[in-house]
Enzyme design. Structure first.
Site, PDB file in Angstrom:
ATOM      1  N   ASP A 107     -51.254   3.712 -80.865  1.00 12.16           N
ATOM      2  CA  ASP A 107     -50.387   2.311 -80.090  1.00 12.16           C
ATOM      3  C   ASP A 107     -50.949   1.856 -79.056  1.00 12.16           C
ATOM      4  O   ASP A 107     -51.740   2.668 -78.533  1.00 12.16           O
ATOM      5  CB  ASP A 107     -49.437   3.368 -78.964  1.00 12.16           C
ATOM      6  CG  ASP A 107     -48.071   2.870 -79.158  1.00 12.16           C
ATOM      7  OD1 ASP A 107     -47.431   1.900 -78.248  1.00 12.16           O
ATOM      8  OD2 ASP A 107     -46.820   3.366 -79.286  1.00 12.16           O
ATOM      9  N   ASP A 207     -47.646  -2.467 -78.717  1.00  8.04           N
ATOM     10  CA  ASP A 207     -46.905  -2.236 -77.693  1.00  8.04           C
ATOM     11  C   ASP A 207     -46.134  -4.135 -77.652  1.00  8.04           C
ATOM     12  O   ASP A 207     -47.255  -4.688 -77.414  1.00  8.04           O
ATOM     13  CB  ASP A 207     -46.500  -1.693 -77.428  1.00  8.04           C
ATOM     14  CG  ASP A 207     -45.504  -1.011 -76.382  1.00  8.04           C
ATOM     15  OD1 ASP A 207     -44.355  -0.612 -76.414  1.00  8.04           O
ATOM     16  OD2 ASP A 207     -45.698  -1.562 -75.228  1.00  8.04           O
ATOM     17  N   GLU A 261     -44.344  -4.505 -82.361  1.00 10.17           N
ATOM     18  CA  GLU A 261     -43.401  -3.489 -82.024  1.00 10.17           C
ATOM     19  C   GLU A 261     -43.106  -5.262 -81.389  1.00 10.17           C
ATOM     20  O   GLU A 261     -43.157  -5.749 -80.552  1.00 10.17           O
ATOM     21  CB  GLU A 261     -43.325  -3.343 -80.773  1.00 10.17           C
ATOM     22  CG  GLU A 261     -41.283  -3.029 -80.955  1.00 10.17           C
ATOM     23  CD  GLU A 261     -41.861  -2.139 -79.404  1.00 10.17           C
ATOM     24  OE1 GLU A 261     -40.601  -1.727 -78.815  1.00 10.17           O
ATOM     25  OE2 GLU A 261     -42.609  -2.980 -78.000  1.00 10.17           O
ATOM     26  N   HIS A 337     -38.600   6.254 -80.546  1.00 13.90           N
ATOM     27  CA  HIS A 337     -38.399   6.885 -79.897  1.00 13.90           C
ATOM     28  C   HIS A 337     -37.906   6.169 -78.348  1.00 13.90           C
ATOM     29  O   HIS A 337     -37.086   6.467 -77.131  1.00 13.90           O
ATOM     30  CB  HIS A 337     -40.017   7.156 -78.981  1.00 13.90           C
ATOM     31  CG  HIS A 337     -40.639   5.806 -78.440  1.00 13.90           C
ATOM     32  ND1 HIS A 337     -41.058   5.081 -79.658  1.00 13.90           N
ATOM     33  CD2 HIS A 337     -41.544   5.243 -76.916  1.00 13.90           C
ATOM     34  CE1 HIS A 337     -41.635   4.006 -78.821  1.00 13.90           C
ATOM     35  NE2 HIS A 337     -42.012   4.262 -77.731  1.00 13.90           N
ATOM     36  N   ASP A 338     -37.241   5.018 -78.710  1.00 12.00           N
ATOM     37  CA  ASP A 338     -36.397   3.412 -77.928  1.00 12.00           C
ATOM     38  C   ASP A 338     -35.019   3.780 -78.197  1.00 12.00           C
ATOM     39  O   ASP A 338     -34.366   2.950 -77.299  1.00 12.00           O
ATOM     40  CB  ASP A 338     -36.715   2.093 -77.630  1.00 12.00           C
ATOM     41  CG  ASP A 338     -38.543   2.065 -76.968  1.00 12.00           C
ATOM     42  OD1 ASP A 338     -38.807   3.586 -76.589  1.00 12.00           O
ATOM     43  OD2 ASP A 338     -39.297   1.573 -77.537  1.00 12.00           O
TER      44      ASP A 338
HETATM   45  C1  NOJ Z   1     -42.423  -0.826 -76.692  1.00 13.30           C
HETATM   46  C2  NOJ Z   1     -42.726   0.910 -76.530  1.00 13.30           C
HETATM   47  O1  NOJ Z   1     -41.725   0.986 -77.136  1.00 13.30           O
HETATM   48  C3  NOJ Z   1     -41.117   1.297 -74.689  1.00 13.30           C
HETATM   49  O2  NOJ Z   1     -41.858   2.711 -75.119  1.00 13.30           O
HETATM   50  C4  NOJ Z   1     -41.428   0.991 -73.586  1.00 13.30           C
HETATM   51  O3  NOJ Z   1     -40.701   1.382 -72.317  1.00 13.30           O
HETATM   52  C5  NOJ Z   1     -41.777  -0.410 -73.626  1.00 13.30           C
HETATM   53  N1  NOJ Z   1     -42.053  -1.295 -74.660  1.00 13.30           N
HETATM   54  C6  NOJ Z   1     -42.943  -0.860 -72.168  1.00 13.30           C
HETATM   55  O4  NOJ Z   1     -44.045  -0.524 -73.136  1.00 13.30           O
END
Ligand code: NOJ
Length: 566
Positions: A107, A207, A261, A337-338
């Site tokens: 990441d 990210d 992302e 994971h989000d």
């Molecule tokens: C996206 C990540 O997937 C998430 O878990 C994170 O809280 C935010 N970006 C900030 O880095």
């Protein structure tokens, strides 16, 4: 033309042929009995991953971090978080994966750092070149410089007493945004990126990458938007120049993959990142297809969430398949994971647990683009239940609930509990369920986040022993994808766009055609599609024990998924 001949004409890449498995290290496997997953714990499971058949592991952040956002707040990019082990442990993991021909992507969190990062500590003291490493603005301590919202709730600004100025944080207040306009910031980041590439990794998941360029002057955002200010930082003015620079000075020299992302981007905007010269992203995580079950004010709307419409979902997916994966390439995913667990969101985790988990697997692994499997989905893990805010760790969930309370939109947690139990990021972060033993075989001590109670029946050990399990089905599908170039490189064509139960599509490469028919509902139905000839169809894989070879002569049972060769 045969598949083989056609393949010579397409742009083949290892990362297009790969199946990726995402690991959230904190919740994967604890090897030292502190209740927190760690890197040696992952190394212990490399054989498991190999057996499943995945090719690439995406490791969520393992860098040194004070964990305000579970590692997405990095204190030192070149060190491993103590709780997760050492750099030597990480090197062992990389070597173990490479020995088995698996690859590792890391990441890359470069929109922001932790407040505890040395750069920020020096910046708040106006120390030399670090003075402008972040976005600092003047203003009275009770009057933030603009009206932007943090994605985690509340204002996107925090006043720093030490420097006597406000700093910008699009996420938690412990995650200050880096000032990418400053060339020294970019140089330091590129050096760090090269440092990891030199260690032999195989790529990055980048990210929040579309947030790194902000509108000059940081003007007020449109107050009527759910996320105030987003138009000034998502897909900002210099985004492609910055990405191009990172690509040219670092990635271009290595055979690695990148996946960006990209929240808050449209499909058209996403395409701009994938085109050649658009910054070197191989594929993107964009979220347009995941808005279907949101309420009118986005994912945290109090009412009107949870229902979704198959034809709308098909229409968005089909645009992504054609305009992103078809034209260029793309990431195929429904969970991470989000996000809530895919089975609880898009399947029926009670009535048709096994069938719907397998249907979703069929979908993920038969589309064009690189499929991403999130840990635990291969055994059908589901959402948990959080009875109070104390049970939640995720700063996004707590931040939003606190904001709703502060704004008087709810009077107690209970009023938001249903939404939290649908939406919270902690659903996908409950520990991996390895066995029915105490703490699901994840740890010998108290796990950092409570386990989902269903681990006694949903766990890896029983899944591997059961020949009809979700796990076995994932494995078979992965094997099938590896064996069939048409599933990787074939063109995608949607059939029956308006059918409210059936999601069906063809994949075609040369003279090979594969037909995927999914009954995405809990009622039986038929596949009524006059435009294709299915007389000689052969079943390649199905989630029901028996099925007829001709899909047109067959009643599809609830959540039935069958893949045919035509
Ligand atoms: C996206 C990540 O997937 C998430 O878990 C994170 O809280 C935010 N970006 C900030 O880095």
């Amino acid at each position: 033309m045969s598949q083989h001949t056609v393949l010579e004409q397409v742009d083949t890449e290892w990362w297009k042929e790969a199946v990726v498995y995402q690991i959230y290290p904190r919740s994967f496997n604890d090897s030292d009995s502190d209740g927190i997953g760690d890197i040696p714990g992952i190394t212990d499971k490399v054989t498991y991953l190999d057996k499943l058949g995945v090719d690439v592991i995406w490791l969520c952040p393992v860098y040194d971090s004070p964990n305000a956002d579970n590692g997405y707040d990095i204190r030192n990019y070149r060190a491993i978080m103590n709780e997760f082990g050492t750099m030597a442990d990480w090197e062992t993991l990389l070597a173990e994966l490479h020995t088995r021909d698996m690859r590792l992507i890391m990441d890359l969190v470069i929109n922001h750092t932790s407040k505890e990062h040395e750069w920020f500590q020096r910046s708040r003291q106006r120390d030399g070149k670090y003075e402008d490493y972040y976005y600092w603005r003047d203003g009275a301590p009770d009057n933030p410089p603009n009206n932007w919202n943090s994605i985690f709730g509340g204002p996107a600004w925090t006043y720093d007493e030490k420097r006597g100025q406000w700093y910008l944080h699009l996420f938690d207040e412990n995650q200050p945004d880096l000032n990418w306009r400053n060339p020294d910031v970019r140089e330091d980041i590129k050096e760090m990126v090269t440092w990891w590439l030199e260690k032999g990794i195989d790529g990055f998941r980048m990210d929040a990458i579309n947030f790194i360029s902000k509108t000059e002057g940081l003007p007020d955002g449109d107050p009527d938007r759910t996320l105030v200010g987003v138009e000034h930082y998502s897909h900002g003015p210099h985004i492609h120049t910055y990405l191009q620079e990172v690509y040219d000075d670092t990635l271009a020299d290595y055979d690695v993959m990148t996946v960006g992302e990209m929240g808050e981007t449209s499909i058209d905007q996403t395409a701009e990142y994938l085109v050649e010269g658009g910054g070197g992203l191989d594929m993107a995580f964009q979220f347009n297809h995941l808005t279907v079950d949101e309420g009118p004010e986005g994912q945290w709307t109090l009412d009107g969430w949870g229902k979704w419409d198959l034809s709308e979902f098909k229409a968005i997916m089909t645009r992504c398949q054609n305009e992103l994966a078809g034209e260029w390439w793309d990431a195929v995913f429904l969970g991470n994971h989000d996000l809530p667990r895919i089975l609880s969101r898009f399947g029926d985790d009670e009535g048709y647990h096994r069938e719907s988990a397998k249907l979703i697997a069929t979908f993920l692994l038969t589309l064009r683009g690189t499929p991403y499997i999130y840990q635990g989905d291969e055994i059908g893990m589901t959402n948990a239940e959080f009875v109070s805010l104390d049970e939640i760790d995720d700063p996004m969930t707590t931040g939003i609930v606190e904001m709703l309370l502060a704004e008087g939109r709810i009077e107690s947690y209970e009023e938001a509990a249903d939404l939290v139990n649908y939406r919270s990021r902690d659903h996908s972060r409950t520990p991996m369920q390895w066995s029915s033993e105490t703490n699901a075989g994840f740890t010998d001590s108290e796990p950092w986040l409570k386990l989902n109670r269903n681990y006694t029946s949903i766990n890896v050990e029983s899944a591997i022993d059961d020949t009809d399990s979700i796990w076995q089905y994932y494995k078979e599908l992965i094997d099938l994808r590896h064996a069939e170039d048409v599933l990787v490189y074939g063109e995608y064509n949607l059939l029956l766009p308006n059918d409210e139960q059936i999601y069906a599509y063809r994949r075609t490469l040369g003279d090979e055609t594969i037909l995927v028919v999914l009954n995405w509902s809990d009622k039986p139905t038929t596949f009524d599609c006059p435009s294709i000839n299915t007389a000689n169809a052969k079943v390649l894989i199905t989630n029901y024990e028996s099925t007829s070879t001709n899909p047109k002569r067959h009643e599809f049972r609830p959540y039935e998924a069958t893949v045919y060769r035509l």
